[in-house]
Design a protein around this motif. Structure first.
Motif, PDB file in Angstrom:
ATOM      1  N   VAL A   1     -52.778  18.741  -4.755  1.00  0.00           N
ATOM      2  CA  VAL A   1     -51.941  17.743  -4.293  1.00  0.00           C
ATOM      3  C   VAL A   1     -51.353  17.028  -5.804  1.00  0.00           C
ATOM      4  N   ALA A   2     -50.171  16.651  -5.657  1.00  0.00           N
ATOM      5  CA  ALA A   2     -49.426  15.860  -6.705  1.00  0.00           C
ATOM      6  C   ALA A   2     -49.003  14.475  -6.259  1.00  0.00           C
ATOM      7  N   GLU A   3     -49.238  13.506  -6.949  1.00  0.00           N
ATOM      8  CA  GLU A   3     -48.758  12.136  -6.661  1.00  0.00           C
ATOM      9  C   GLU A   3     -47.395  11.519  -7.411  1.00  0.00           C
ATOM     10  N   ALA A   4     -46.685  10.961  -6.885  1.00  0.00           N
ATOM     11  CA  ALA A   4     -45.243  10.659  -7.408  1.00  0.00           C
ATOM     12  C   ALA A   4     -45.169   9.038  -7.207  1.00  0.00           C
ATOM     13  N   GLY A   5     -45.165   8.596  -8.412  1.00  0.00           N
ATOM     14  CA  GLY A   5     -44.653   7.025  -8.619  1.00  0.00           C
ATOM     15  C   GLY A   5     -43.843   6.456  -9.446  1.00  0.00           C
ATOM     16  N   ILE A   6     -43.151   5.536  -9.256  1.00  0.00           N
ATOM     17  CA  ILE A   6     -41.828   5.190 -10.191  1.00  0.00           C
ATOM     18  C   ILE A   6     -42.083   5.187 -11.725  1.00  0.00           C
ATOM     19  N   TRP A   7     -43.479   4.810 -11.936  1.00  0.00           N
ATOM     20  CA  TRP A   7     -43.839   4.726 -13.367  1.00  0.00           C
ATOM     21  C   TRP A   7     -44.224   5.974 -14.007  1.00  0.00           C
TER      22      TRP A   7
ATOM     23  N   ASP B   1     -43.179  19.980 -10.046  1.00  0.00           N
ATOM     24  CA  ASP B   1     -43.318  20.967 -11.084  1.00  0.00           C
ATOM     25  C   ASP B   1     -44.696  21.431 -11.074  1.00  0.00           C
ATOM     26  N   THR B   2     -45.655  20.694 -10.667  1.00  0.00           N
ATOM     27  CA  THR B   2     -46.869  21.157 -10.551  1.00  0.00           C
ATOM     28  C   THR B   2     -47.473  22.328  -9.412  1.00  0.00           C
ATOM     29  N   GLU B   3     -46.245  22.543  -8.605  1.00  0.00           N
ATOM     30  CA  GLU B   3     -46.388  23.305  -7.408  1.00  0.00           C
ATOM     31  C   GLU B   3     -47.596  23.187  -6.591  1.00  0.00           C
ATOM     32  N   PRO B   4     -47.452  21.870  -6.052  1.00  0.00           N
ATOM     33  CA  PRO B   4     -48.600  21.362  -5.357  1.00  0.00           C
ATOM     34  C   PRO B   4     -48.229  21.828  -3.696  1.00  0.00           C
ATOM     35  N   GLU B   5     -49.419  21.909  -2.982  1.00  0.00           N
ATOM     36  CA  GLU B   5     -49.131  22.016  -1.458  1.00  0.00           C
ATOM     37  C   GLU B   5     -48.728  20.665  -0.719  1.00  0.00           C
ATOM     38  N   VAL B   6     -49.074  19.409  -1.315  1.00  0.00           N
ATOM     39  CA  VAL B   6     -48.769  18.119  -0.868  1.00  0.00           C
ATOM     40  C   VAL B   6     -48.394  17.409  -1.928  1.00  0.00           C
ATOM     41  N   ILE B   7     -47.398  16.918  -1.774  1.00  0.00           N
ATOM     42  CA  ILE B   7     -46.685  15.787  -2.497  1.00  0.00           C
ATOM     43  C   ILE B   7     -47.089  14.142  -1.868  1.00  0.00           C
ATOM     44  N   LEU B   8     -47.635  13.381  -2.658  1.00  0.00           N
ATOM     45  CA  LEU B   8     -47.999  11.991  -2.071  1.00  0.00           C
ATOM     46  C   LEU B   8     -46.998  11.040  -2.806  1.00  0.00           C
ATOM     47  N   LEU B   9     -46.102  10.354  -1.931  1.00  0.00           N
ATOM     48  CA  LEU B   9     -45.014   9.551  -2.528  1.00  0.00           C
ATOM     49  C   LEU B   9     -45.491   8.131  -2.447  1.00  0.00           C
ATOM     50  N   ASN B  10     -45.548   7.126  -3.478  1.00  0.00           N
ATOM     51  CA  ASN B  10     -45.967   5.871  -3.498  1.00  0.00           C
ATOM     52  C   ASN B  10     -44.729   5.241  -3.473  1.00  0.00           C
ATOM     53  N   ALA B  11     -44.283   4.654  -2.464  1.00  0.00           N
ATOM     54  CA  ALA B  11     -43.232   3.865  -2.136  1.00  0.00           C
ATOM     55  C   ALA B  11     -41.811   4.376  -1.679  1.00  0.00           C
ATOM     56  N   TYR B  12     -41.664   5.603  -2.726  1.00  0.00           N
ATOM     57  CA  TYR B  12     -40.361   6.271  -2.658  1.00  0.00           C
ATOM     58  C   TYR B  12     -39.199   5.341  -2.780  1.00  0.00           C
ATOM     59  N   TRP B  13     -38.052   5.774  -2.541  1.00  0.00           N
ATOM     60  CA  TRP B  13     -36.764   4.633  -2.639  1.00  0.00           C
ATOM     61  C   TRP B  13     -37.070   3.643  -1.696  1.00  0.00           C
ATOM     62  N   TYR B  14     -37.801   3.764  -0.799  1.00  0.00           N
ATOM     63  CA  TYR B  14     -37.662   2.626   0.392  1.00  0.00           C
ATOM     64  C   TYR B  14     -37.982   1.406  -0.063  1.00  0.00           C
ATOM     65  N   LYS B  15     -39.146   1.440  -0.980  1.00  0.00           N
ATOM     66  CA  LYS B  15     -39.239  -0.112  -1.467  1.00  0.00           C
ATOM     67  C   LYS B  15     -38.280  -0.641  -2.289  1.00  0.00           C
ATOM     68  N   TYR B  16     -37.697   0.247  -3.103  1.00  0.00           N
ATOM     69  CA  TYR B  16     -36.814  -0.286  -4.087  1.00  0.00           C
ATOM     70  C   TYR B  16     -35.362  -0.624  -3.187  1.00  0.00           C
ATOM     71  N   PHE B  17     -35.149   0.173  -2.344  1.00  0.00           N
ATOM     72  CA  PHE B  17     -33.832  -0.144  -1.457  1.00  0.00           C
ATOM     73  C   PHE B  17     -34.109  -1.486  -0.920  1.00  0.00           C
ATOM     74  N   ALA B  18     -35.053  -1.767  -0.230  1.00  0.00           N
ATOM     75  CA  ALA B  18     -35.439  -3.016   0.444  1.00  0.00           C
ATOM     76  C   ALA B  18     -35.398  -4.398  -0.615  1.00  0.00           C
ATOM     77  N   THR B  19     -36.133  -3.873  -1.687  1.00  0.00           N
ATOM     78  CA  THR B  19     -36.295  -4.925  -2.428  1.00  0.00           C
ATOM     79  C   THR B  19     -34.737  -5.233  -3.192  1.00  0.00           C
ATOM     80  N   GLU B  20     -33.851  -4.028  -3.514  1.00  0.00           N
ATOM     81  CA  GLU B  20     -32.558  -4.604  -3.984  1.00  0.00           C
ATOM     82  C   GLU B  20     -31.778  -5.217  -2.747  1.00  0.00           C
TER      83      GLU B  20
END
Length: 206
Positions: free
Chosen positions: A33-39, A88-107
């Motif tokens: 698993v790999a996690e992906a967040g904006i920071w 880049d870590t070649e995971p089986e699952v990527i977990l996206l934290n918020a993705y572009w959705y939150k920042y679209f809604a916020t803007e």
């Protein structure tokens, strides 16, 4: 190709908590698993060493002087970098934290043109599963020990509530359009984790 799962929601909806918890469940099952967040770029030495920002506070200071369309380009760039680092870590699952959705809604809530912002996001692929954690703005405010100016609409607690309601309305529209799985963000966290993990598509080899 990895299975891509997004945990969506507004501020203080429990996204980070669930990303970490679901990640732990999947790893216990032997899934990469790999996690992906904006920071994430701030924690990647090869990238962070070349950034003009030392920490999140400095990023927020920069964001404050931008307008919605230019700010969204910066934020979307950070989201894309996070996804690339995860892949880049070649995971089986990527977990996206918020993705572009939150920042679209916020803007949009900040006054940005929704059509232009949506065009900016057109290059992002749709996840295999998006779970949307819904909480009221009042609940979000009660959970926040500290509020950034950005997520408060650059105002006080009352502004935070109005701003978060606007943002949530935009997220609700995306949920209907894109067929997200909506979950009660005030439910028992362990139950939410089990529900999300069980919903991950077969590609995750559960």
């Amino acid at each position: 190709m990895p299975t891509v799962v997004c945990i969506a929601g507004g501020d203080a909806s429990g996204k980070s908590t669930q990303v970490a918890a679901v990640s732990a469940v999947l790893r216990d099952r032997g899934i990469r698993v790999a996690e992906a967040g904006i920071w994430d770029a701030l924690d990647a030495p090869a990238i962070a060493s070349r950034l003009p920002f030392r920490d999140r506070d400095e990023v927020f200071g920069y964001l404050r002087v931008l307008r919605p369309l230019s700010r969204a380009l910066f934020l979307f760039h950070a989201v894309q970098v996070a996804v690339e680092l995860a892949a880049d870590t070649e995971p089986e699952v990527i977990l996206l934290n918020a993705y572009w959705y939150k920042y679209f809604a916020t803007e949009v809530a900040h006054g940005g043109d929704a059509s232009a912002l949506r065009a900016y996001a057109s290059g992002f692929p749709e996840p295999d599963l998006t779970c949307y954690l819904k909480v009221s703005p009042q609940t979000a405010l009660s959970r926040k020990l500290e509020r950034s100016d950005y997520e408060s609409g650059y105002g006080d607690a009352d502004t935070f509530l109005r701003f978060q309601q606007h943002s949530q309305t935009v997220l609700d529209g995306l949920s209907r359009e894109l067929g997200w799985r909506e979950l009660d963000g005030t439910a028992d966290p362990n139950t939410l984790t089990a529900t999300i993990a069980a919903a991950i598509p077969i590609g995750a080899a559960l």
